[in-house]
Design a protein around this motif. Structure first.
Motif, mmCIF file in Angstrom:
data_model
loop_
_atom_site.group_PDB
_atom_site.id
_atom_site.type_symbol
_atom_site.label_atom_id
_atom_site.label_comp_id
_atom_site.label_asym_id
_atom_site.label_seq_id
_atom_site.Cartn_x
_atom_site.Cartn_y
_atom_site.Cartn_z
ATOM 1 N N LEU A 135 0.790 -1.320 0.130
ATOM 2 C CA LEU A 135 0.015 -0.013 0.037
ATOM 3 C C LEU A 135 0.918 1.310 0.028
ATOM 4 O O LEU A 135 1.784 1.361 0.753
ATOM 5 C CB LEU A 135 -0.866 0.165 1.094
ATOM 6 C CG LEU A 135 -2.063 1.216 1.344
ATOM 7 C CD1 LEU A 135 -3.398 0.744 1.787
ATOM 8 C CD2 LEU A 135 -1.559 2.332 2.122
ATOM 9 N N VAL A 136 0.532 2.234 -0.717
ATOM 10 C CA VAL A 136 1.020 3.576 -0.785
ATOM 11 C C VAL A 136 -0.090 4.465 -0.512
ATOM 12 O O VAL A 136 -0.981 4.524 -1.177
ATOM 13 C CB VAL A 136 1.700 3.983 -2.398
ATOM 14 C CG1 VAL A 136 2.232 5.348 -2.267
ATOM 15 C CG2 VAL A 136 2.539 2.656 -2.718
ATOM 16 N N PRO A 142 -1.020 6.902 6.520
ATOM 17 C CA PRO A 142 -1.860 5.379 6.594
ATOM 18 C C PRO A 142 -1.646 4.878 8.182
ATOM 19 O O PRO A 142 -2.190 3.868 8.369
ATOM 20 C CB PRO A 142 -0.571 4.934 5.700
ATOM 21 C CG PRO A 142 0.804 5.276 5.894
ATOM 22 C CD PRO A 142 0.383 6.783 6.233
ATOM 23 N N GLY A 143 -0.626 5.241 9.018
ATOM 24 C CA GLY A 143 -0.920 4.778 10.322
ATOM 25 C C GLY A 143 -0.195 3.575 10.496
ATOM 26 O O GLY A 143 -0.493 2.704 11.508
ATOM 27 N N SER A 144 0.706 3.090 9.418
ATOM 28 C CA SER A 144 1.151 1.830 9.504
ATOM 29 C C SER A 144 2.558 1.977 8.839
ATOM 30 O O SER A 144 2.739 2.464 8.035
ATOM 31 C CB SER A 144 0.432 0.632 8.493
ATOM 32 O OG SER A 144 1.066 -0.437 8.460
ATOM 33 N N VAL A 148 3.595 2.589 2.462
ATOM 34 C CA VAL A 148 4.885 3.665 1.982
ATOM 35 C C VAL A 148 3.918 5.002 2.060
ATOM 36 O O VAL A 148 2.880 5.185 1.455
ATOM 37 C CB VAL A 148 4.973 3.249 0.564
ATOM 38 C CG1 VAL A 148 5.959 4.793 -0.028
ATOM 39 C CG2 VAL A 148 6.140 2.302 0.435
ATOM 40 N N ALA A 149 4.622 5.988 2.673
ATOM 41 C CA ALA A 149 3.994 7.516 2.727
ATOM 42 C C ALA A 149 4.587 8.116 1.936
ATOM 43 O O ALA A 149 5.926 8.574 1.813
ATOM 44 C CB ALA A 149 3.979 7.919 4.190
ATOM 45 N N GLU A 314 9.157 6.318 3.430
ATOM 46 C CA GLU A 314 8.801 7.738 3.410
ATOM 47 C C GLU A 314 9.434 8.226 1.958
ATOM 48 O O GLU A 314 10.687 8.298 1.744
ATOM 49 C CB GLU A 314 9.274 8.654 4.520
ATOM 50 C CG GLU A 314 8.480 8.083 5.751
ATOM 51 C CD GLU A 314 8.974 8.889 6.932
ATOM 52 O OE1 GLU A 314 9.692 9.958 6.623
ATOM 53 O OE2 GLU A 314 8.354 8.930 8.077
ATOM 54 N N LEU A 315 8.537 8.707 1.087
ATOM 55 C CA LEU A 315 9.005 9.104 -0.333
ATOM 56 C C LEU A 315 8.387 10.837 -0.299
ATOM 57 O O LEU A 315 7.241 10.924 0.087
ATOM 58 C CB LEU A 315 8.367 8.526 -1.455
ATOM 59 C CG LEU A 315 9.025 6.863 -1.470
ATOM 60 C CD1 LEU A 315 8.074 6.376 -2.626
ATOM 61 C CD2 LEU A 315 10.372 7.151 -1.761
#
Length: 358
Positions: A135-136, A142-144, A148-149, A314-315
């Motif tokens: 998941l992105v 996203p809290g996880s 990927v944030a 983190e991107l």
């Protein structure tokens, strides 16, 4: 960071980890729609048949920024031979959460969450992570740690716009602020605004307005007209979202105050460029990333996760400052022209896919 002077250039490139230097100038425009380098490895077998499904779960879909973001995501999905299955909550957080639940139930190969409120998407994000679905999350927490944030550098976006505001006002004057709490990018930009006011006591926020709905610009225009009529001393408007800035610009022009009040915004689209460069426009600067490019990055990151590649959790996509004078001087009328002139806006090294041309 030193205050940026409002120079007659299209962009001051503020790349992460680099200080702002002399304005970048294009030597020869480069197309961002055509690949510039060949793949370095063969694509994973799973990508050969075009059966990889990536669910794009959006909170909002209306507005120029979101339309261009989607166009970039769709173009990248086509280039990577994946199926992009798009849903939108149309501003309804519960609907977005339901769409996200459905993507998990449908066992999508990967999921991209585009904006949203953390409290409504995080339960379904947790289910996706538990189910092993990559998941992105773009511009929502996203809290996880498994997800990927992906974010724009929102602090830098606000800094660049506010440096321009400071230069334009001389560091003093009444300012109207447009903000709605609860949206992750706006909240991050608000943190920078709050610090900016502390560091620049000559800047006085006299009113705060803001609304986000299916007709944000027109709603903000109505609010801005009332606020400006109640506060005739306003010199500038800080509107860190392009729909806010467009609404504020409409209000200023309708009140005949374009020679008195200037707008400093965030984000960019072809329609925004039209507003900024129109005769008598009060919108003089915006700090932005290319929305189509951010959509591409989100799809690339999701594809890499499906392939089992390592992706930073983190991107961040860095922004550029774009001025009204620079746009006019260069004759730029569209984002396509902007990105051809300044290819650094395309950030090809953020989530680079080694088996795809870039």
């Amino acid at each position: 960071m030193k205050p940026a002077r409002l120079l007659g250039v299209v962009a001051l490139l503020a790349l992460a980890g680099c200080s702002q230097g002399a304005p970048a100038r294009p030597s020869a425009p480069a197309s961002t729609s055509a690949p510039s380098s060949a793949p370095t490895v063969a694509p994973p077998t799973a990508f050969a048949g075009g059966n990889i499904r990536i669910a794009l779960v959006r909170q909002l879909s209306s507005g120029d920024y979101f339309e261009q973001w989607l166009a970039g995501a769709q173009a990248e999905a086509k280039a990577l031979n994946v199926r992009l299955e798009v849903s939108s909550g149309d501003g309804n957080n519960d609907k977005q959460a339901l769409n996200l639940e459905q993507a998990v139930t449908a066992k999508s190969d990967a999921i991209i969450v585009d904006h949203g409120f953390a409290q409504t998407v995080q339960p379904a994000v947790k289910k996706a992570v538990t189910a092993g679905i990559p998941l992105v999350a773009f511009d929502v927490d996203p809290g996880s740690p498994q997800a990927v944030a992906l974010t724009q550098d929102d602090q830098k976006i606000a800094e660049q716009a506010l440096d321009a505001l400071k230069a334009g006002t001389g560091g003093s004057g009444e300012v109207l602020y447009v903000y709605v709490a609860g949206f992750a990018p706006l909240d991050r930009r608000n943190e920078t605004w709050e610090q900016f006011k502390k560091d620049n006591p000559g800047i006085k926020q006299v009113a705060r307005i803001g609304v986000v709905n299916s007709s944000t610009a027109s709603a903000v225009a109505d609010q801005a007209k009332a606020a400006l009529q109640a506060n005739p001393g306003v010199k500038a408007i800080f509107a860190p979202y392009d729909e806010f800035a467009k609404g504020a610009a409409l209000a200023v022009k309708e009140l005949g105050l374009a020679d008195k009040i200037k707008i400093y915004g965030a984000d960019i689209s072809t329609a925004d460029i039209g507003v900024m460069t129109a005769p008598g426009s009060p919108w003089v600067a915006t700090s932005a990333t290319d929305p189509a490019n951010v959509g591409r990055v989100a799809v690339r990151a999701a594809a890499l996760l499906v392939a089992g590649e390592n992706v930073d959790r983190e991107l961040t996509v860095p922004p550029s400052l774009i001025t009204q004078k620079g746009l006019r001087d260069a004759g730029i009328t569209s984002v396509e022209q902007l990105t051809r002139a300044f290819p650094a806006l395309t950030t090809p090294d953020v989530a680079r896919v080694p088996w795809a041309a870039s």
